[in-house]
Write a protein that holds these residues in place. Structure first.
Motif, mmCIF file in Angstrom:
data_model
loop_
_atom_site.group_PDB
_atom_site.id
_atom_site.type_symbol
_atom_site.label_atom_id
_atom_site.label_comp_id
_atom_site.label_asym_id
_atom_site.label_seq_id
_atom_site.Cartn_x
_atom_site.Cartn_y
_atom_site.Cartn_z
ATOM 1 N N ALA A 110 -4.532 14.124 36.038
ATOM 2 C CA ALA A 110 -4.938 12.807 35.538
ATOM 3 C C ALA A 110 -3.791 11.842 35.791
ATOM 4 N N ARG A 111 -4.061 10.595 35.557
ATOM 5 C CA ARG A 111 -3.035 9.575 35.677
ATOM 6 C C ARG A 111 -3.027 8.757 34.386
ATOM 7 N N ASP A 112 -1.846 8.349 33.971
ATOM 8 C CA ASP A 112 -1.751 7.469 32.809
ATOM 9 C C ASP A 112 -2.181 6.072 33.214
ATOM 10 N N SER A 113 -2.557 5.299 32.210
ATOM 11 C CA SER A 113 -2.900 3.911 32.503
ATOM 12 C C SER A 113 -1.636 3.177 32.940
ATOM 13 N N PHE A 114 -1.838 2.145 33.699
ATOM 14 C CA PHE A 114 -0.723 1.371 34.234
ATOM 15 C C PHE A 114 -1.202 -0.055 34.417
ATOM 16 N N ARG A 115 -0.405 -0.997 34.022
ATOM 17 C CA ARG A 115 -0.769 -2.388 34.213
ATOM 18 C C ARG A 115 0.221 -3.014 35.195
ATOM 19 N N ASP A 116 -0.315 -3.529 36.281
ATOM 20 C CA ASP A 116 0.534 -4.197 37.264
ATOM 21 C C ASP A 116 1.133 -5.454 36.655
ATOM 22 N N THR A 117 2.360 -5.698 37.017
ATOM 23 C CA THR A 117 3.046 -6.941 36.659
ATOM 24 C C THR A 117 3.680 -7.481 37.940
ATOM 25 N N PRO A 118 4.140 -8.703 37.928
ATOM 26 C CA PRO A 118 4.823 -9.199 39.137
ATOM 27 C C PRO A 118 6.052 -8.354 39.506
ATOM 28 N N GLU A 119 6.675 -7.708 38.512
ATOM 29 C CA GLU A 119 7.863 -6.899 38.771
ATOM 30 C C GLU A 119 7.537 -5.457 39.143
ATOM 31 N N ALA A 120 6.367 -4.968 38.760
ATOM 32 C CA ALA A 120 6.036 -3.551 38.972
ATOM 33 C C ALA A 120 4.567 -3.404 39.375
ATOM 34 N N THR A 121 4.378 -2.894 40.554
ATOM 35 C CA THR A 121 3.032 -2.644 41.054
ATOM 36 C C THR A 121 2.960 -1.180 41.463
ATOM 37 N N ARG A 122 1.949 -0.486 41.010
ATOM 38 C CA ARG A 122 1.791 0.918 41.382
ATOM 39 C C ARG A 122 0.704 1.027 42.439
ATOM 40 N N TRP A 123 1.028 1.719 43.507
ATOM 41 C CA TRP A 123 0.062 1.983 44.567
ATOM 42 C C TRP A 123 -0.144 3.490 44.630
ATOM 43 N N ILE A 124 -1.369 3.895 44.497
ATOM 44 C CA ILE A 124 -1.705 5.307 44.615
ATOM 45 C C ILE A 124 -2.542 5.465 45.874
ATOM 46 N N VAL A 125 -2.115 6.339 46.737
ATOM 47 C CA VAL A 125 -2.822 6.592 47.986
ATOM 48 C C VAL A 125 -3.308 8.033 47.962
ATOM 49 N N ARG A 126 -4.589 8.216 48.169
ATOM 50 C CA ARG A 126 -5.145 9.566 48.232
ATOM 51 C C ARG A 126 -5.082 10.039 49.676
ATOM 52 N N LEU A 127 -4.495 11.192 49.858
ATOM 53 C CA LEU A 127 -4.404 11.809 51.169
ATOM 54 C C LEU A 127 -4.897 13.236 51.028
ATOM 55 N N TRP A 128 -5.928 13.581 51.741
ATOM 56 C CA TRP A 128 -6.474 14.928 51.674
ATOM 57 C C TRP A 128 -5.902 15.734 52.836
ATOM 58 N N LEU A 129 -5.157 16.765 52.506
ATOM 59 C CA LEU A 129 -4.560 17.650 53.493
ATOM 60 C C LEU A 129 -5.145 19.042 53.314
ATOM 61 N N LYS A 130 -5.213 19.787 54.392
ATOM 62 C CA LYS A 130 -5.688 21.163 54.294
ATOM 63 C C LYS A 130 -4.943 22.008 55.306
ATOM 64 N N ASN A 131 -4.311 23.054 54.837
ATOM 65 C CA ASN A 131 -3.668 24.032 55.694
ATOM 66 C C ASN A 131 -4.661 25.185 55.831
ATOM 67 N N LYS A 132 -5.414 25.190 56.901
ATOM 68 C CA LYS A 132 -6.518 26.151 57.043
ATOM 69 C C LYS A 132 -6.081 27.609 56.895
ATOM 70 N N PRO A 133 -4.944 28.019 57.437
ATOM 71 C CA PRO A 133 -4.572 29.438 57.267
ATOM 72 C C PRO A 133 -4.303 29.844 55.812
ATOM 73 N N THR A 134 -3.875 28.889 54.969
ATOM 74 C CA THR A 134 -3.547 29.251 53.585
ATOM 75 C C THR A 134 -4.543 28.699 52.568
ATOM 76 N N ALA A 135 -5.543 27.978 53.024
ATOM 77 C CA ALA A 135 -6.516 27.372 52.101
ATOM 78 C C ALA A 135 -7.317 28.450 51.377
ATOM 79 N N TRP A 136 -7.620 28.186 50.116
ATOM 80 C CA TRP A 136 -8.431 29.125 49.336
ATOM 81 C C TRP A 136 -9.860 29.136 49.866
ATOM 82 N N PRO A 137 -10.486 30.300 49.948
ATOM 83 C CA PRO A 137 -11.927 30.325 50.230
ATOM 84 C C PRO A 137 -12.653 29.642 49.065
ATOM 85 N N LEU A 138 -13.624 28.826 49.383
ATOM 86 C CA LEU A 138 -14.316 28.064 48.345
ATOM 87 C C LEU A 138 -15.721 28.593 48.125
ATOM 88 N N PRO A 139 -16.215 28.480 46.890
ATOM 89 C CA PRO A 139 -17.609 28.819 46.639
ATOM 90 C C PRO A 139 -18.524 27.835 47.358
#
Length: 176
Positions: A110-139
């Motif tokens: 989860a992520r905590d709430s965050f309020r942007d201000t002129p001094e502090a801006t939070r950028w969250i970037v989602r990047l989906w990576l997969k290492n096929k040789p070590t990835a878990w088998p999925l249902p």
């Protein structure tokens, strides 16, 4: 920790989480919303995969129809699950420039709430990576969406166009 505590104190909730009774919005990874379990034991890996908002019936399904609301028993299960998760939470203290990687099938996050201000801006970037040789088998219930994301036959799309910022309190959006 979460699984072990539920096994010791509320095995009925583990059973409920493992039943294919949860309406889940695939967020356009499949043609329509589906019923599936939230909890899986796949080759010895415990996988608890969901976002609360996607099972609460607050959003429209991929086809535009309202999602069914969970039963009182299902809401209780989610509430207890969240309480246990919060008791065992690990808070990461990140600093400017930090990157955090984790197996989305191995832990809840989860992520905590965050309020942007002129001094502090939070950028969250989602990047989906997969290492096929070590990835878990999925249902099967998780494999189709995962395959859509990591299908090597499609052209890569890098959406780097700035989009409007959306402001909301995460606790309001994802909490009970």
């Amino acid at each position: 920790m979460i699984y072990n505590e539920l096994a010791a104190t509320r095995p009925d909730i583990l059973y409920l989480l493992g039943q294919p009774i949860w309406f889940f919005d695939s967020r356009n990874l499949s043609q329509q919303a589906e019923r599936r379990p939230l909890l899986f034991n796949q080759n010895g890996h415990i996988i608890l995969n969901f976002g609360r908002i996607h099972v609460m019936g607050e959003e429209l399904a991929d086809d535009g129809t309202p999602m069914p609301k969970p039963t009182a028993q299902q809401v209780e299960a989610l509430d207890i699950l969240q309480q246990i998760a919060e008791r065992h939470q690990l808070r990461l203290r990140t600093e400017l420039g930090d990157l955090t990687f984790f197996n989305n099938f191995a832990l809840l996050h989860a992520r905590d709430s965050f309020r942007d201000t002129p001094e502090a801006t939070r950028w969250i970037v989602r990047l989906w990576l997969k290492n096929k040789p070590t990835a878990w088998p999925l249902p099967r219930a998780l494999k189709s969406g995962n395959d859509c994301v990591f299908d090597d036959s499609t052209d890569e799309l890098w959406d780097i166009v700035p989009l409007p910022r959306v402001l909301f309190t995460l606790r309001d959006k994802f909490g009970p």
